[in-house]
Design a protein around this motif. Structure first.
Motif, PDB file in Angstrom:
ATOM      1  N   GLY A   1     -25.491 102.001  48.810  1.00 43.38           N
ATOM      2  CA  GLY A   1     -26.659 102.711  49.301  1.00 43.38           C
ATOM      3  C   GLY A   1     -27.361 102.028  50.449  1.00 43.38           C
ATOM      4  O   GLY A   1     -28.353 102.547  50.956  1.00 43.38           O
ATOM      5  N   VAL A   2     -26.865 100.878  50.892  1.00 47.35           N
ATOM      6  CA  VAL A   2     -27.449 100.169  52.041  1.00 47.35           C
ATOM      7  C   VAL A   2     -26.604 100.503  53.255  1.00 47.35           C
ATOM      8  O   VAL A   2     -25.459 100.040  53.374  1.00 47.35           O
ATOM      9  N   SER A   3     -27.154 101.280  54.171  1.00 48.86           N
ATOM     10  CA  SER A   3     -26.349 101.894  55.229  1.00 48.86           C
ATOM     11  C   SER A   3     -25.772 100.892  56.212  1.00 48.86           C
ATOM     12  O   SER A   3     -24.765 101.167  56.853  1.00 48.86           O
ATOM     13  N   ASN A   4     -26.414  99.725  56.385  1.00 49.33           N
ATOM     14  CA  ASN A   4     -25.904  98.779  57.375  1.00 49.33           C
ATOM     15  C   ASN A   4     -24.974  97.732  56.767  1.00 49.33           C
ATOM     16  O   ASN A   4     -24.649  96.740  57.412  1.00 49.33           O
ATOM     17  N   LEU A   5     -24.538  97.943  55.522  1.00 47.76           N
ATOM     18  CA  LEU A   5     -23.540  97.103  54.881  1.00 47.76           C
ATOM     19  C   LEU A   5     -22.345  97.974  54.498  1.00 47.76           C
ATOM     20  O   LEU A   5     -22.490  99.187  54.353  1.00 47.76           O
ATOM     21  N   PRO A   6     -21.161  97.396  54.349  1.00 53.01           N
ATOM     22  CA  PRO A   6     -19.979  98.206  54.045  1.00 53.01           C
ATOM     23  C   PRO A   6     -20.177  99.081  52.805  1.00 53.01           C
ATOM     24  O   PRO A   6     -20.527  98.597  51.733  1.00 53.01           O
ATOM     25  N   GLN A   7     -19.937 100.377  52.990  1.00 56.55           N
ATOM     26  CA  GLN A   7     -20.018 101.337  51.898  1.00 56.55           C
ATOM     27  C   GLN A   7     -18.681 102.031  51.675  1.00 56.55           C
ATOM     28  O   GLN A   7     -18.508 102.742  50.694  1.00 56.55           O
ATOM     29  N   LYS A   8     -17.753 101.811  52.601  1.00 58.03           N
ATOM     30  CA  LYS A   8     -16.426 102.392  52.506  1.00 58.03           C
ATOM     31  C   LYS A   8     -15.390 101.308  52.732  1.00 58.03           C
ATOM     32  O   LYS A   8     -15.662 100.269  53.338  1.00 58.03           O
ATOM     33  N   HIS A   9     -14.188 101.599  52.279  1.00 59.53           N
ATOM     34  CA  HIS A   9     -13.097 100.624  52.352  1.00 59.53           C
ATOM     35  C   HIS A   9     -12.846 100.163  53.787  1.00 59.53           C
ATOM     36  O   HIS A   9     -12.595  98.980  54.033  1.00 59.53           O
ATOM     37  N   GLY A  10     -12.919 101.088  54.738  1.00 60.21           N
ATOM     38  CA  GLY A  10     -12.594 100.746  56.117  1.00 60.21           C
ATOM     39  C   GLY A  10     -13.709 100.087  56.891  1.00 60.21           C
ATOM     40  O   GLY A  10     -13.506  99.693  58.045  1.00 60.21           O
ATOM     41  N   GLN A  11     -14.887  99.953  56.299  1.00 60.72           N
ATOM     42  CA  GLN A  11     -16.036  99.446  57.051  1.00 60.72           C
ATOM     43  C   GLN A  11     -16.161  97.920  57.034  1.00 60.72           C
ATOM     44  O   GLN A  11     -17.090  97.390  57.631  1.00 60.72           O
ATOM     45  N   PHE A  12     -15.264  97.233  56.361  1.00 64.92           N
ATOM     46  CA  PHE A  12     -15.360  95.774  56.346  1.00 64.92           C
ATOM     47  C   PHE A  12     -15.050  95.174  57.710  1.00 64.92           C
ATOM     48  O   PHE A  12     -15.587  94.124  58.064  1.00 64.92           O
ATOM     49  N   ALA A  13     -14.162  95.790  58.448  1.00 66.20           N
ATOM     50  CA  ALA A  13     -13.756  95.244  59.748  1.00 66.20           C
ATOM     51  C   ALA A  13     -13.406  96.389  60.674  1.00 66.20           C
ATOM     52  O   ALA A  13     -12.271  96.831  60.730  1.00 66.20           O
ATOM     53  N   SER A  14     -14.398  96.879  61.398  1.00 70.04           N
ATOM     54  CA  SER A  14     -14.190  98.025  62.270  1.00 70.04           C
ATOM     55  C   SER A  14     -15.061  97.862  63.502  1.00 70.04           C
ATOM     56  O   SER A  14     -16.206  97.415  63.413  1.00 70.04           O
ATOM     57  N   GLU A  15     -14.504  98.242  64.674  1.00 71.87           N
ATOM     58  CA  GLU A  15     -15.311  98.129  65.886  1.00 71.87           C
ATOM     59  C   GLU A  15     -16.441  99.142  65.901  1.00 71.87           C
ATOM     60  O   GLU A  15     -17.448  98.945  66.581  1.00 71.87           O
ATOM     61  N   SER A  16     -16.310 100.235  65.130  1.00 70.99           N
ATOM     62  CA  SER A  16     -17.372 101.233  65.076  1.00 70.99           C
ATOM     63  C   SER A  16     -18.397 100.930  63.981  1.00 70.99           C
ATOM     64  O   SER A  16     -19.448 101.556  63.931  1.00 70.99           O
ATOM     65  N   PHE A  17     -18.099  99.977  63.110  1.00 68.86           N
ATOM     66  CA  PHE A  17     -19.053  99.512  62.108  1.00 68.86           C
ATOM     67  C   PHE A  17     -18.991  97.990  62.150  1.00 68.86           C
ATOM     68  O   PHE A  17     -18.368  97.344  61.312  1.00 68.86           O
ATOM     69  N   PRO A  18     -19.609  97.397  63.178  1.00 71.28           N
ATOM     70  CA  PRO A  18     -19.338  95.989  63.530  1.00 71.28           C
ATOM     71  C   PRO A  18     -20.026  94.970  62.623  1.00 71.28           C
ATOM     72  O   PRO A  18     -21.049  94.392  62.955  1.00 71.28           O
ATOM     73  N   THR A  19     -19.477  94.743  61.462  1.00 70.10           N
ATOM     74  CA  THR A  19     -19.970  93.685  60.592  1.00 70.10           C
ATOM     75  C   THR A  19     -19.571  92.329  61.158  1.00 70.10           C
ATOM     76  O   THR A  19     -18.599  92.207  61.897  1.00 70.10           O
ATOM     77  N   ARG A  20     -20.289  91.316  60.764  1.00 72.86           N
ATOM     78  CA  ARG A  20     -19.962  89.958  61.184  1.00 72.86           C
ATOM     79  C   ARG A  20     -18.968  89.358  60.183  1.00 72.86           C
ATOM     80  O   ARG A  20     -19.264  88.375  59.506  1.00 72.86           O
ATOM     81  N   PHE A  21     -17.811  89.971  60.081  1.00 74.05           N
ATOM     82  CA  PHE A  21     -16.869  89.563  59.043  1.00 74.05           C
ATOM     83  C   PHE A  21     -16.295  88.176  59.291  1.00 74.05           C
ATOM     84  O   PHE A  21     -15.623  87.625  58.432  1.00 74.05           O
ATOM     85  N   TRP A  22     -16.530  87.609  60.447  1.00 75.05           N
ATOM     86  CA  TRP A  22     -16.014  86.271  60.746  1.00 75.05           C
ATOM     87  C   TRP A  22     -17.029  85.161  60.444  1.00 75.05           C
ATOM     88  O   TRP A  22     -16.707  83.992  60.566  1.00 75.05           O
ATOM     89  N   GLN A  23     -18.224  85.510  60.044  1.00 75.12           N
ATOM     90  CA  GLN A  23     -19.253  84.504  59.791  1.00 75.12           C
ATOM     91  C   GLN A  23     -19.408  84.244  58.299  1.00 75.12           C
ATOM     92  O   GLN A  23     -19.317  85.154  57.479  1.00 75.12           O
ATOM     93  N   LYS A  24     -19.661  82.982  57.985  1.00 74.90           N
ATOM     94  CA  LYS A  24     -19.719  82.560  56.588  1.00 74.90           C
ATOM     95  C   LYS A  24     -20.829  83.275  55.831  1.00 74.90           C
ATOM     96  O   LYS A  24     -20.700  83.544  54.630  1.00 74.90           O
ATOM     97  N   GLU A  25     -21.926  83.606  56.520  1.00 71.16           N
ATOM     98  CA  GLU A  25     -23.027  84.311  55.841  1.00 71.16           C
ATOM     99  C   GLU A  25     -22.555  85.651  55.283  1.00 71.16           C
ATOM    100  O   GLU A  25     -23.053  86.114  54.252  1.00 71.16           O
ATOM    101  N   PHE A  26     -21.603  86.272  55.959  1.00 72.90           N
ATOM    102  CA  PHE A  26     -21.092  87.558  55.505  1.00 72.90           C
ATOM    103  C   PHE A  26     -20.266  87.403  54.233  1.00 72.90           C
ATOM    104  O   PHE A  26     -20.184  88.328  53.420  1.00 72.90           O
ATOM    105  N   TRP A  27     -19.661  86.229  54.030  1.00 71.68           N
ATOM    106  CA  TRP A  27     -18.811  86.021  52.861  1.00 71.68           C
ATOM    107  C   TRP A  27     -19.587  85.547  51.652  1.00 71.68           C
ATOM    108  O   TRP A  27     -19.113  85.693  50.525  1.00 71.68           O
ATOM    109  N   GLN A  28     -20.752  84.939  51.874  1.00 68.66           N
ATOM    110  CA  GLN A  28     -21.458  84.292  50.773  1.00 68.66           C
ATOM    111  C   GLN A  28     -21.912  85.311  49.728  1.00 68.66           C
ATOM    112  O   GLN A  28     -22.490  86.346  50.062  1.00 68.66           O
ATOM    113  N   PRO A  29     -21.667  85.040  48.464  1.00 64.97           N
ATOM    114  CA  PRO A  29     -22.006  86.021  47.415  1.00 64.97           C
ATOM    115  C   PRO A  29     -23.474  86.391  47.361  1.00 64.97           C
ATOM    116  O   PRO A  29     -23.814  87.547  47.100  1.00 64.97           O
ATOM    117  N   ASN A  30     -24.366  85.424  47.598  1.00 65.17           N
ATOM    118  CA  ASN A  30     -25.785  85.694  47.392  1.00 65.17           C
ATOM    119  C   ASN A  30     -26.605  85.551  48.669  1.00 65.17           C
ATOM    120  O   ASN A  30     -27.804  85.306  48.619  1.00 65.17           O
TER     121      ASN A  30
END
Length: 571
Positions: free
Chosen positions: A523-552
């Motif tokens: 329900g948080v629109s700026n975080l991945p909500q679909k399988h393909g949104q983890f790494a997409s140029e149209s949904f540009p998450t910082r998937f290469w940064q450690k903050e993105f991986w940290q559980p909490n």
């Protein structure tokens, strides 16, 4: 992916406006003279390809010609250029990113060109993207027309394709009730969510109250499932609408089962051929076939049950020498000239060629060990099926200094990760493993073209009607439901949170404190909500940064980069 989904996706790609640079310059993507230093591209048979970028006004065209692989010598030069650019670069940290299934070569290359030019990525890493054709139509076509029992059979495959198509459709029709039950069970059976909830609470308790038998425990998301459910009223209403339209999805589920299973098997085949590229034994040149046939004739002329004479061995060896060192011998003349001949690169053996990725990794391994004073660190990121490729990298090249292993919605099984990741963590005591997952509700209720904005427009709702005909669930959900046949929990997909958190006990105590399991809220629109949104140029998450991986880490730390910091914008 169903036919409806493919058609809608193709239409969206045709009509979607292209990306435009914020600054009006062309520095928002890697150009043709840069892309080769950051992309390893492979054909469906694993052979290396040369990626091309063609400027087109303010936009560009990404192109990979699968019919023209790079020759071995040219590929060595290609890799030498890549390694030299890496050696001269400022970052000593290398990021190897592997995309997942359902990706077309041009789209994956376009994503690589855009992400590879992102300044926030280049400040920290030297990015290398592994591109391979995992498109659904291409892979199903290979299943239908080309591959028979693990071998390429173009003629026989084409002749038998009607029978394979009929078999796929018949199997899907017969299996339809089973598939419907499985999908309904996932939608409404609370057992899997109960298991995930209990496992998550148990690990939280053990982490906060370590006992003698549990000195170390995995690092995981502590926010519970209820608190992570942040869906708006619109999203809840959409979910209820899809629940009411389940009967409309039944025909598409049959098509999905018919096509998707064969396509998935060919995707797995292609992921393996990135490392081992079988030679085309049946497709030699005519003069080579003549020599091969002569070797076979001489070998078969040997009387059954009797040993070969030295003269017979000499005749066979003469033919083989002509093949491997010369231009092949005439059938009537089996003697080999004593004149020196230039040796050739030959591929008569059934399995003799390393795939494009295997050749690259071998070259990278040489560079890493070339000068001990130059310390490299590798972050290995696999999205979806990319995790399957990453597992193979860890198994085949344990000497590579991979300090971060990051799986985004991994499509590999728990057992496959256990076999690859645990031995590597034991060998490299500095390595950390991160597995990122969607919220279970997002996993089960993922829908095609559903309105995701807080205040959807009429157009958004009209597009969403197409999704009412497509089965709900992410790719991982479909894999566990009917594309694969899990025999136990460890055969299910690691990337699903309910499986990941329930299977965390596979990690022994000597590595468990280096395991990080992350679940994203729903329900948080700026975080991945679909399988393909983890790494997409149209949904540009910082998937290469450690903050993105940290559980909490806080949602603000995981969120996509602010628009003004991005190298491009989408309209």
């Amino acid at each position: 992916m169903t036919c409806l989904r493919w058609i809608a996706l193709a239409a969206a790609l045709v009509v979607a406006p292209r990306a435009q640079a914020n600054t009006g310059s062309d520095s928002w993507y890697l150009h043709d003279d840069q892309i080769g230093a950051h992309v390893i591209a492979a054909a469906p048979n694993g052979h290396p390809l040369r990626p091309r970028i063609h400027a087109n006004g303010s936009d560009f065209k990404a192109e990979i010609n699968e019919r023209h692989p790079i020759e071995p010598n040219a590929y060595r030069e290609y890799l030498d250029t890549l390694v030299k650019t890496l050696r001269d670069s400022k970052p000593r940290k290398i990021l190897i990113f592997i995309h997942g299934g359902m990706n077309l070569p041009g789209g994956a290359l376009r994503r690589s060109a855009i992400l590879g030019a992102d300044p926030t990525l280049n400040e920290e890493y030297y990015p290398i993207f592994i591109n391979w054709n995992s498109g659904p139509l291409s892979t199903y076509g290979e299943h239908l027309f080309l591959v028979r029992q693990g071998q390429r059979a173009p003629v026989f495959g084409a002749l038998t394709s009607p029978f394979y198509l009929a078999s796929d459709l018949t199997r899907a029709l017969v299996r339809a009730p089973v598939v419907w039950v499985k999908l309904l069970q996932d939608q409404f059976d609370p057992y899997e969510r109960r298991r995930a909830t209990f496992s998550q609470e148990s690990w939280r308790y053990l982490k906060q109250n370590p006992g003698p038998g549990h000195p170390k425990n995995p690092d995981l998301t502590t926010t519970d499932l209820q608190e992570s459910d942040k869906r708006s009223r619109v999203q809840l209403t959409t979910n209820e609408l899809h629940s009411l339209s389940l009967v409309l999805k039944a025909p598409a589920e049959i098509i999905l089962d018919a096509i998707g299973t064969g396509a998935w098997e060919m995707m797995l085949r292609r992921s393996r051929q990135l490392f081992d590229s079988p030679t085309r034994f049946k497709e030699q040149k005519p003069r080579d076939r003549q020599g091969i046939n002569e070797v076979v004739r001489l070998a078969r002329a040997q009387p059954r049950g009797e040993p070969r004479t030295q003269q017979e061995l000499d005749r066979i060896d003469a033919q083989l020498k002509g093949l491997y060192e010369g231009e092949g011998e005439n059938r009537a003349e089996v003697s080999v000239s004593t004149a020196p001949r230039k040796k050739r690169n030959v591929d008569y053996l059934v399995r003799s060629d390393a795939g494009a990725v295997e050749t690259f990794l071998t070259r990278l391994e040489q560079e890493v060990g070339r000068d001990p004073r130059r310390k490299y660190s590798i972050t290995l990121i696999g999205h979806s099926m990319g995790a399957i490729v990453a597992n193979e990298i860890l198994l085949r090249h344990p000497r590579l200094p991979v300090d971060n292993i990051v799986y985004l919605a991994a499509a590999c099984s728990v057992k496959e990760s256990e076999d690859a990741v645990i031995p590597y963590l034991r060998q490299n005591i500095a390595a950390q493993f991160y597995s990122l997952s969607l919220h279970p509700i997002a996993e089960i209720s993922e829908t095609f073209m559903s309105p995701e904005r807080e205040h959807p427009s009429v157009i958004d709702y009209s597009k969403a009607t197409v999704g009412l005909l497509v089965p709900r669930g992410s790719l991982l959900q479909w894999l566990d439901a009917f594309f694969t046949q899990p025999l136990n929990l460890e055969d299910r997909r690691l990337g699903k949170w309910s499986t990941s958190i329930s299977s965390a006990g596979i990690f022994p105590s000597d590595v468990s404190n280096r395991i990080h399991l992350t679940m994203f809220p729903v329900g948080v629109s700026n975080l991945p909500q679909k399988h393909g949104q983890f790494a997409s140029e149209s949904f540009p998450t910082r998937f290469w940064q450690k903050e993105f991986w940290q559980p909490n880490a806080t949602p603000e730390m995981k969120a996509p980069l602010p628009q003004q910091q991005m190298s491009m914008q989408f309209h």
